[in-house]
Design a protein around this motif. Structure first.
Motif, PDB file in Angstrom:
ATOM      1  N   CYS A   1      20.130 -17.368  37.842  1.00 18.77           N
ATOM      2  CA  CYS A   1      19.641 -18.741  37.980  1.00 18.77           C
ATOM      3  C   CYS A   1      20.510 -19.476  38.984  1.00 18.77           C
ATOM      4  N   CYS A   2      19.855 -20.221  39.863  1.00 17.16           N
ATOM      5  CA  CYS A   2      20.569 -21.010  40.871  1.00 17.16           C
ATOM      6  C   CYS A   2      19.951 -22.397  40.921  1.00 17.16           C
ATOM      7  N   MET A   3      20.778 -23.400  41.024  1.00 14.78           N
ATOM      8  CA  MET A   3      20.295 -24.776  41.001  1.00 14.78           C
ATOM      9  C   MET A   3      19.795 -25.269  42.354  1.00 14.78           C
ATOM     10  N   ASN A   4      20.200 -24.617  43.450  1.00 11.43           N
ATOM     11  CA  ASN A   4      19.740 -25.089  44.755  1.00 11.43           C
ATOM     12  C   ASN A   4      19.372 -23.913  45.657  1.00 11.43           C
ATOM     13  N   MET A   5      18.672 -24.215  46.707  1.00  9.25           N
ATOM     14  CA  MET A   5      18.134 -23.201  47.610  1.00  9.25           C
ATOM     15  C   MET A   5      19.238 -22.377  48.268  1.00  9.25           C
ATOM     16  N   GLU A   6      20.305 -23.018  48.692  1.00  5.41           N
ATOM     17  CA  GLU A   6      21.370 -22.301  49.377  1.00  5.41           C
ATOM     18  C   GLU A   6      21.976 -21.241  48.469  1.00  5.41           C
ATOM     19  N   ASP A   7      22.251 -21.599  47.204  1.00  4.58           N
ATOM     20  CA  ASP A   7      22.811 -20.630  46.260  1.00  4.58           C
ATOM     21  C   ASP A   7      21.826 -19.505  45.966  1.00  4.58           C
ATOM     22  N   ALA A   8      20.534 -19.839  45.860  1.00  2.00           N
ATOM     23  CA  ALA A   8      19.520 -18.822  45.586  1.00  2.00           C
ATOM     24  C   ALA A   8      19.446 -17.806  46.726  1.00  2.00           C
ATOM     25  N   VAL A   9      19.436 -18.281  47.952  1.00  2.09           N
ATOM     26  CA  VAL A   9      19.358 -17.390  49.116  1.00  2.09           C
ATOM     27  C   VAL A   9      20.630 -16.551  49.227  1.00  2.09           C
ATOM     28  N   ARG A  10      21.773 -17.161  49.015  1.00  6.23           N
ATOM     29  CA  ARG A  10      23.046 -16.442  49.086  1.00  6.23           C
ATOM     30  C   ARG A  10      23.114 -15.358  47.991  1.00  6.23           C
ATOM     31  N   THR A  11      22.695 -15.722  46.781  1.00  6.65           N
ATOM     32  CA  THR A  11      22.691 -14.757  45.676  1.00  6.65           C
ATOM     33  C   THR A  11      21.745 -13.601  45.988  1.00  6.65           C
ATOM     34  N   ALA A  12      20.569 -13.913  46.520  1.00  8.65           N
ATOM     35  CA  ALA A  12      19.608 -12.867  46.885  1.00  8.65           C
ATOM     36  C   ALA A  12      20.205 -11.931  47.930  1.00  8.65           C
TER      37      ALA A  12
ATOM     38  N   ASP B   1      15.722  -3.866  51.596  1.00 10.68           N
ATOM     39  CA  ASP B   1      15.007  -4.677  50.607  1.00 10.68           C
ATOM     40  C   ASP B   1      14.314  -5.859  51.267  1.00 10.68           C
ATOM     41  N   ALA B   2      13.392  -6.445  50.534  1.00 11.01           N
ATOM     42  CA  ALA B   2      12.750  -7.704  50.925  1.00 11.01           C
ATOM     43  C   ALA B   2      13.223  -8.788  49.960  1.00 11.01           C
ATOM     44  N   ILE B   3      13.431  -9.963  50.492  1.00  9.22           N
ATOM     45  CA  ILE B   3      13.760 -11.132  49.676  1.00  9.22           C
ATOM     46  C   ILE B   3      12.602 -12.103  49.863  1.00  9.22           C
ATOM     47  N   LEU B   4      11.831 -12.268  48.797  1.00 11.21           N
ATOM     48  CA  LEU B   4      10.606 -13.057  48.837  1.00 11.21           C
ATOM     49  C   LEU B   4      10.807 -14.384  48.133  1.00 11.21           C
ATOM     50  N   PHE B   5      10.596 -15.469  48.863  1.00  5.87           N
ATOM     51  CA  PHE B   5      10.580 -16.795  48.259  1.00  5.87           C
ATOM     52  C   PHE B   5       9.132 -17.157  47.996  1.00  5.87           C
ATOM     53  N   ALA B   6       8.726 -17.025  46.733  1.00  8.49           N
ATOM     54  CA  ALA B   6       7.367 -17.355  46.289  1.00  8.49           C
ATOM     55  C   ALA B   6       7.524 -18.091  44.962  1.00  8.49           C
ATOM     56  N   PRO B   7       7.684 -19.422  45.011  1.00  5.21           N
ATOM     57  CA  PRO B   7       8.088 -20.174  43.823  1.00  5.21           C
ATOM     58  C   PRO B   7       7.094 -20.163  42.658  1.00  5.21           C
ATOM     59  N   GLY B   8       5.814 -20.137  42.937  1.00  3.47           N
ATOM     60  CA  GLY B   8       4.833 -20.133  41.862  1.00  3.47           C
ATOM     61  C   GLY B   8       4.597 -21.489  41.225  1.00  3.47           C
ATOM     62  N   THR B   9       5.130 -22.533  41.805  1.00  6.73           N
ATOM     63  CA  THR B   9       4.957 -23.899  41.311  1.00  6.73           C
ATOM     64  C   THR B   9       4.903 -24.855  42.497  1.00  6.73           C
ATOM     65  N   THR B  10       4.512 -26.090  42.199  1.00  8.31           N
ATOM     66  CA  THR B  10       4.623 -27.140  43.210  1.00  8.31           C
ATOM     67  C   THR B  10       6.094 -27.528  43.301  1.00  8.31           C
ATOM     68  N   SER B  11       6.419 -28.433  44.186  1.00 15.21           N
ATOM     69  CA  SER B  11       7.830 -28.760  44.415  1.00 15.21           C
ATOM     70  C   SER B  11       8.416 -29.717  43.386  1.00 15.21           C
TER      71      SER B  11
END
Length: 185
Positions: A135-146, A154-164
């Protein structure tokens, strides 16, 4: 017809005034429709935020599908993946994850990163699929963790599945934030 004697205009619109008002309303509707049409035309497959290859870094493909604002769109995005996939997502409710989405997650996804505030039930459910879940609270941490938890190839796919949900004004802005975070690596 009633007249306001203080300022000298008709209280009830004349036929000419009603026609003018109707023309004005029609003009505004056409303008709004043209804006919607322009937005729709910019959203065809291959456009930004729709399975857009942002960058390949050390063999990892970063793919922006910010336009995936529901679970069905996520299914299509995951279905198109041909490499082991780290999925950055924001789905909050277990009810939004269908059996067919579970099947494609099991087939294609090796790591899940939940972006933003999450429901503990979704974390428990996804962990129960035998996937690594962070779990990551912000986009930068999510991308870095990925990036650091994935492998070359590998592929790193950003597909949130929700509105913003107020984090971003639109899925386009959210996609730009993903691209900015990738550029910071």
């Amino acid at each position: 017809m009633a007249t306001n004697k203080n300022i000298g205009y008709n209280v009830f619109p004349t036929t000419d005034n009603r026609n003018s008002m109707a023309a004005a309303v029609a003009g505004r509707l056409l303008h709004a429709r043209n804006q919607s049409l322009n937005e729709s035309l910019s959203d065809f497959e291959g456009s930004a935020n729709n399975l857009e290859l942002v960058k390949t870094i050390e063999g990892r493909d970063f793919i922006n599908d910010s336009r995936s604002t529901n679970a069905n769109a996520v299914w299509f995005a995951l279905e198109s993946m041909t490499k082991p996939t780290t999925w950055i997502m924001s789905i909050e409710d277990r009810e939004n994850i269908s059996d067919s989405l579970v099947d494609i997650i099991n087939e294609k996804v090796k790591h899940i990163i939940i972006l933003g505030v999450y429901n503990p039930e979704i974390m428990e459910f996804l962990s129960g699929l035998g996937k690594q879940v962070d779990c990551c609270m912000n986009m930068e941490d999510a991308v870095r963790t990925a990036y650091y938890t994935s492998d070359s190839g590998d592929a790193i796919l950003f597909a949130p599945g929700t509105t913003s949900f107020g984090m971003y004004r639109t899925y386009r802005e959210r996609g730009e934030k993903f691209k900015d975070a990738v550029a910071q690596l």
